[in-house]
Every structure is written in structure tokens, then in C-alpha cells.
Design a protein around this motif. Structure first.
Motif, PDB file in Angstrom:
ATOM      1  N   VAL A  18       2.922 -10.037  -3.620  1.00  0.00           N
ATOM      2  CA  VAL A  18       2.296  -9.301  -4.165  1.00  0.00           C
ATOM      3  C   VAL A  18       1.707  -8.174  -3.204  1.00  0.00           C
ATOM      4  O   VAL A  18       1.692  -8.230  -2.049  1.00  0.00           O
ATOM      5  CB  VAL A  18       0.714 -10.014  -4.189  1.00  0.00           C
ATOM      6  CG1 VAL A  18      -0.227  -8.994  -4.906  1.00  0.00           C
ATOM      7  CG2 VAL A  18       0.988 -11.307  -5.316  1.00  0.00           C
ATOM      8  N   TRP A  19       1.922  -6.794  -3.800  1.00  0.00           N
ATOM      9  CA  TRP A  19       1.523  -5.489  -2.922  1.00  0.00           C
ATOM     10  C   TRP A  19       0.437  -4.846  -3.629  1.00  0.00           C
ATOM     11  O   TRP A  19       0.723  -4.494  -5.080  1.00  0.00           O
ATOM     12  CB  TRP A  19       2.972  -4.613  -3.101  1.00  0.00           C
ATOM     13  CG  TRP A  19       2.943  -3.416  -2.464  1.00  0.00           C
ATOM     14  CD1 TRP A  19       1.945  -3.108  -1.466  1.00  0.00           C
ATOM     15  CD2 TRP A  19       3.576  -2.005  -2.879  1.00  0.00           C
ATOM     16  NE1 TRP A  19       2.053  -1.686  -1.021  1.00  0.00           N
ATOM     17  CE2 TRP A  19       3.020  -1.140  -1.993  1.00  0.00           C
ATOM     18  CE3 TRP A  19       4.512  -1.612  -3.861  1.00  0.00           C
ATOM     19  CZ2 TRP A  19       3.413   0.034  -2.023  1.00  0.00           C
ATOM     20  CZ3 TRP A  19       5.043  -0.536  -3.807  1.00  0.00           C
ATOM     21  CH2 TRP A  19       4.668   0.549  -2.700  1.00  0.00           C
ATOM     22  N   ARG A  20      -0.565  -4.759  -3.005  1.00  0.00           N
ATOM     23  CA  ARG A  20      -1.783  -4.000  -3.309  1.00  0.00           C
ATOM     24  C   ARG A  20      -1.850  -2.568  -2.597  1.00  0.00           C
ATOM     25  O   ARG A  20      -1.896  -2.692  -1.458  1.00  0.00           O
ATOM     26  CB  ARG A  20      -2.939  -4.818  -3.290  1.00  0.00           C
ATOM     27  CG  ARG A  20      -3.119  -6.126  -4.023  1.00  0.00           C
ATOM     28  CD  ARG A  20      -4.204  -6.936  -3.837  1.00  0.00           C
ATOM     29  NE  ARG A  20      -4.310  -8.384  -4.553  1.00  0.00           N
ATOM     30  CZ  ARG A  20      -3.991  -9.417  -4.219  1.00  0.00           C
ATOM     31  NH1 ARG A  20      -3.711  -9.467  -2.664  1.00  0.00           N
ATOM     32  NH2 ARG A  20      -3.961 -10.408  -4.703  1.00  0.00           N
ATOM     33  N   PHE A  21      -2.160  -1.713  -3.187  1.00  0.00           N
ATOM     34  CA  PHE A  21      -2.551  -0.371  -2.667  1.00  0.00           C
ATOM     35  C   PHE A  21      -3.508   0.405  -3.342  1.00  0.00           C
ATOM     36  O   PHE A  21      -3.703   0.271  -4.596  1.00  0.00           O
ATOM     37  CB  PHE A  21      -1.256   0.363  -2.171  1.00  0.00           C
ATOM     38  CG  PHE A  21      -0.423   0.607  -3.257  1.00  0.00           C
ATOM     39  CD1 PHE A  21      -0.600   1.810  -4.157  1.00  0.00           C
ATOM     40  CD2 PHE A  21       0.482  -0.186  -3.741  1.00  0.00           C
ATOM     41  CE1 PHE A  21       0.273   2.067  -5.390  1.00  0.00           C
ATOM     42  CE2 PHE A  21       1.354   0.143  -4.976  1.00  0.00           C
ATOM     43  CZ  PHE A  21       1.235   1.153  -5.720  1.00  0.00           C
ATOM     44  N   ASP A  22      -3.952   1.329  -2.914  1.00  0.00           N
ATOM     45  CA  ASP A  22      -4.836   2.358  -3.532  1.00  0.00           C
ATOM     46  C   ASP A  22      -4.129   3.739  -3.873  1.00  0.00           C
ATOM     47  O   ASP A  22      -3.669   4.311  -2.805  1.00  0.00           O
ATOM     48  CB  ASP A  22      -6.244   2.574  -3.125  1.00  0.00           C
ATOM     49  CG  ASP A  22      -7.063   1.353  -2.853  1.00  0.00           C
ATOM     50  OD1 ASP A  22      -7.144   0.656  -3.893  1.00  0.00           O
ATOM     51  OD2 ASP A  22      -7.504   1.140  -1.567  1.00  0.00           O
ATOM     52  N   ILE A  30       1.178  -4.884  -7.673  1.00  0.00           N
ATOM     53  CA  ILE A  30       2.495  -4.988  -8.139  1.00  0.00           C
ATOM     54  C   ILE A  30       2.971  -6.379  -7.835  1.00  0.00           C
ATOM     55  O   ILE A  30       2.871  -6.601  -6.190  1.00  0.00           O
ATOM     56  CB  ILE A  30       3.566  -3.868  -7.699  1.00  0.00           C
ATOM     57  CG1 ILE A  30       3.141  -2.579  -8.065  1.00  0.00           C
ATOM     58  CG2 ILE A  30       4.897  -4.161  -8.185  1.00  0.00           C
ATOM     59  CD1 ILE A  30       3.880  -1.284  -7.781  1.00  0.00           C
ATOM     60  N   ASP A  31       3.270  -7.355  -8.735  1.00  0.00           N
ATOM     61  CA  ASP A  31       3.734  -8.452  -8.365  1.00  0.00           C
ATOM     62  C   ASP A  31       5.352  -8.659  -8.725  1.00  0.00           C
ATOM     63  O   ASP A  31       5.838  -8.113  -9.768  1.00  0.00           O
ATOM     64  CB  ASP A  31       2.755  -9.688  -9.421  1.00  0.00           C
ATOM     65  CG  ASP A  31       1.706  -9.731  -9.073  1.00  0.00           C
ATOM     66  OD1 ASP A  31       1.122  -8.899  -8.192  1.00  0.00           O
ATOM     67  OD2 ASP A  31       0.750 -10.293  -9.762  1.00  0.00           O
ATOM     68  N   LEU A 174       8.621  -8.229 -13.115  1.00  0.00           N
ATOM     69  CA  LEU A 174       7.365  -7.794 -12.386  1.00  0.00           C
ATOM     70  C   LEU A 174       6.468  -7.656 -13.411  1.00  0.00           C
ATOM     71  O   LEU A 174       6.354  -7.820 -14.360  1.00  0.00           O
ATOM     72  CB  LEU A 174       7.956  -6.374 -11.908  1.00  0.00           C
ATOM     73  CG  LEU A 174       7.691  -5.130 -12.625  1.00  0.00           C
ATOM     74  CD1 LEU A 174       7.835  -4.026 -11.719  1.00  0.00           C
ATOM     75  CD2 LEU A 174       8.869  -5.131 -13.947  1.00  0.00           C
ATOM     76  N   VAL A 175       5.218  -7.326 -12.765  1.00  0.00           N
ATOM     77  CA  VAL A 175       3.993  -6.888 -13.441  1.00  0.00           C
ATOM     78  C   VAL A 175       3.631  -5.820 -12.348  1.00  0.00           C
ATOM     79  O   VAL A 175       3.147  -5.826 -11.133  1.00  0.00           O
ATOM     80  CB  VAL A 175       2.909  -7.822 -13.130  1.00  0.00           C
ATOM     81  CG1 VAL A 175       1.540  -7.696 -13.741  1.00  0.00           C
ATOM     82  CG2 VAL A 175       3.367  -9.103 -14.019  1.00  0.00           C
TER      83      VAL A 175
END
Length: 304
Positions: A18-22, A30-31, A174-175
């Protein structure tokens, strides 16, 4: 997945990486089956930064800001034809309620680059917007002062662009979730339809496989008494009858997230369901009095 700020919420199991960002004022997640390497992340952030420089009305250095500042023409970004042709269809379907020159209408209600949030009253958008704005010959042109705002479908278009940029690294699925506007490759994923008046609840669940799901709600990006980001371009007033919408477009369609995002906007108005049927987009919408409608053949599991 992380709770979005545009009325859709994933209830599926998290993927291994899992990549999280603003970015662009919203939360992204993004998974992917495996962690994305530095090249993939640079590609994603580059696509988002370029789109923002071109289309943001909140940046003083964007192409949209240059047009709003008096430039008669600017180079048309690569997304111009796809997005503005879709606006043509949206405008026709909703009898002019959806209009890409609604930016000044939003600013009049206080939703401007400075986020002043001071309501100066309703300001209808130009009804003849196709005569005011043109996008041929590789240029965007205005024949009179106006503020371009592609929010009705722009985030969906960007989600498509990000998913395309990740194709070399995500053959196994991906998501991409930009706060409720998402592309799912592979699947299935169960997505909760967040109640617009209570984020702790869902009005239903839908299973998404190889598709895009986009949502919109009047409780997101809202300020003041009855003020929110979904305006009727004909009057410049916020929509009062529909509270939330969800739209699902199959991945086999061109720009599925852009189409889903566009339909999620169109569903706030008469004509939205007809355009959804034409584009083969599944949908659910909830009115402000609590009634729920859905498209024929909808696969959503809706709670009583």
C-alpha cells in the motif's frame, strides 16, 4: 483502503503493498501485489504534477490560470479533447446543467484559489460555453473572460492516467483510489457506498472487478450554509435534490474512471440516468430526502 473524501469506501481486504500520499488536495492510495519501486513512484507523481500544472484553477502558474488571467489561447494539454468532448455530452444530456466554465460560479460562492469561502451570491456560467471555449488546432481558446473548471470529470481522468502510467509494474492488478474515485484492475473488491450524512455507515456494497468506480456527494467540499461544490451551471446555485451518487464503468471502456466521474456528476441532474445508459455505466444515487435509486441491472447490494 483509506477512507476517501468523495463518498466511496472500500470494504475489501488490503493488498500486500500500500502506497499512500497526498496530491492535488486529496488523499491517494495505490494498492499493488508487490511494492512499487522508485521508477514507478516517480512516474505516478510526474503524471499528477503535470495534470495539476495544466488544469488546476487553484495554481497561479497553470494553463487554466493563464486563461482566467486574460490569455486568449494556451497550448491544449493532451487530455483536452477527451475531457472537453465528454463535457459536450454532459452538457447536452443535462440541458446545460454541467458546464466546464463553472469556475467563476464556484468562485462567487467562495470556493476560489484563496479558499476565502465567502459567498458573494449566485453567478450562472456562460450558457453558450461552446462558443466561448474552443479546443481545436492544438490550442485552448476563450472568446470572453471565463474560468475553466474540469472538476466534473477531471479527477477521474487523472486516475485513468495514473493507472496507465503504472501498467509496466502492475500486470497482476492494482487499485488506484483518489479519495473515492478509483480504478480496480483484477479483483473482485467489495466497495462500501458511504452514507452522505454519516461516514460511519454505508447505504450498500458493490463488488468491483476490472472497472472504475467514482462517487460524489454534497457533504464533501462543502462550506457555509447549504454551499458545496456541485453547482447547476444554469443558475450558479448548489444542487438541492441529490445528496450522493456512485457510478461504475467497465475497464473495457476508454477512460473508464473519467466516464464514471462524469456520470457521477450527471446523476445530480435530470438526464444523468439516460447518459449513463448510453455509456453503459451502472449507478446508484441517493436524494436529499433519503430515497435511493439505481440503474437497471445494478449489482449493488443496497441496505434497507
Amino acid at each position: 483502503m483509506a477512507p476517501p473524501d468523495d463518498a466511496g469506501r472500500s470494504a475489501g481486504a488490503a493488498r500486500p503493498a500500500v502506497w499512500r500520499f497526498d496530491a492535488i488536495g486529496t488523499r491517494w492510495q495505490i494498492d499493488t501485489p508487490a511494492p512499487l519501486d522508485a521508477r514507478a513512484r516517480v512516474a505516478v507523481l510526474g503524471v499528477i504534477a503535470e495534470f495539476d500544472r495544466q488544469w488546476s484553477r487553484f495554481r497561479s502558474d497553470s494553463l487554466v490560470a493563464a486563461l482566467a488571467g486574460g490569455a486568449e489561447a494556451v497550448p491544449a494539454p493532451p487530455d483536452a479533447s477527451a475531457m472537453l468532448d465528454a463535457f459536450d455530452a454532459l452538457s447536452a444530456a443535462t440541458a446545460g446543467a454541467v458546464n466546464p466554465l463553472v469556475g467563476a460560479s464556484l468562485e462567487a460562492h467562495g470556493y476560489d484559489a484563496g479558499y476565502r469561502l465567502v459567498d458573494r451570491g449566485a453567478a450562472p456560467a456562460p450558457a453558450n460555453w461552446q462558443d466561448v471555449l474552443s479546443w481545436d488546432g492544438g490550442m485552448l481558446r476563450l472568446t470572453e473572460p471565463a474560468v475553466l473548471d474540469v472538476g466534473a470529470l477531471g479527477k477521474g481522468r487523472l486516475v485513468d492516467r495514473v493507472a496507465e502510467a503504472l501498467e509496466p509494474w502492475t500486470r497482476d492488478g492494482l487499485v488506484v483510489d483518489a479519495s473515492g474515485d478509483m480504478v480496480v484492475r483484477g479483483g473482485p473488491h467489495r466497495i462500501g457506498l458511504e452514507h452522505p450524512y454519516d461516514a460511519r455507515r454505508a447505504i450498500g456494497v458493490v463488488e468491483v472487478t476490472d472497472a472504475a468506480l467514482c462517487a460524489s456527494a454534497t457533504n464533501r467540499r462543502s462550506w457555509g450554509e447549504g454551499l458545496h461544490h456541485v453547482l447547476d451551471a444554469r443558475t450558479g446555485e448548489p444542487v438541492r435534490t441529490i445528496a450522493a451518487t456512485w457510478a461504475i464503468a467497465p475497464a473495457s471502456q476508454p477512460s473508464p474512471a473519467m466516464r464514471a466521474d462524469a456520470i457521477a456528476t450527471a446523476l445530480f441532474f435530470d438526464g444523468g440516468p439516460q447518459l449513463a445508459a448510453q455509456w453503459r455505466v451502472e449507478w446508484v444515487r441517493m436524494s436529499t430526502d433519503g430515497r435511493v435509486e439505481w440503474s437497471p441491472g445494478s449489482t449493488a447490494e443496497l441496505f434497507a
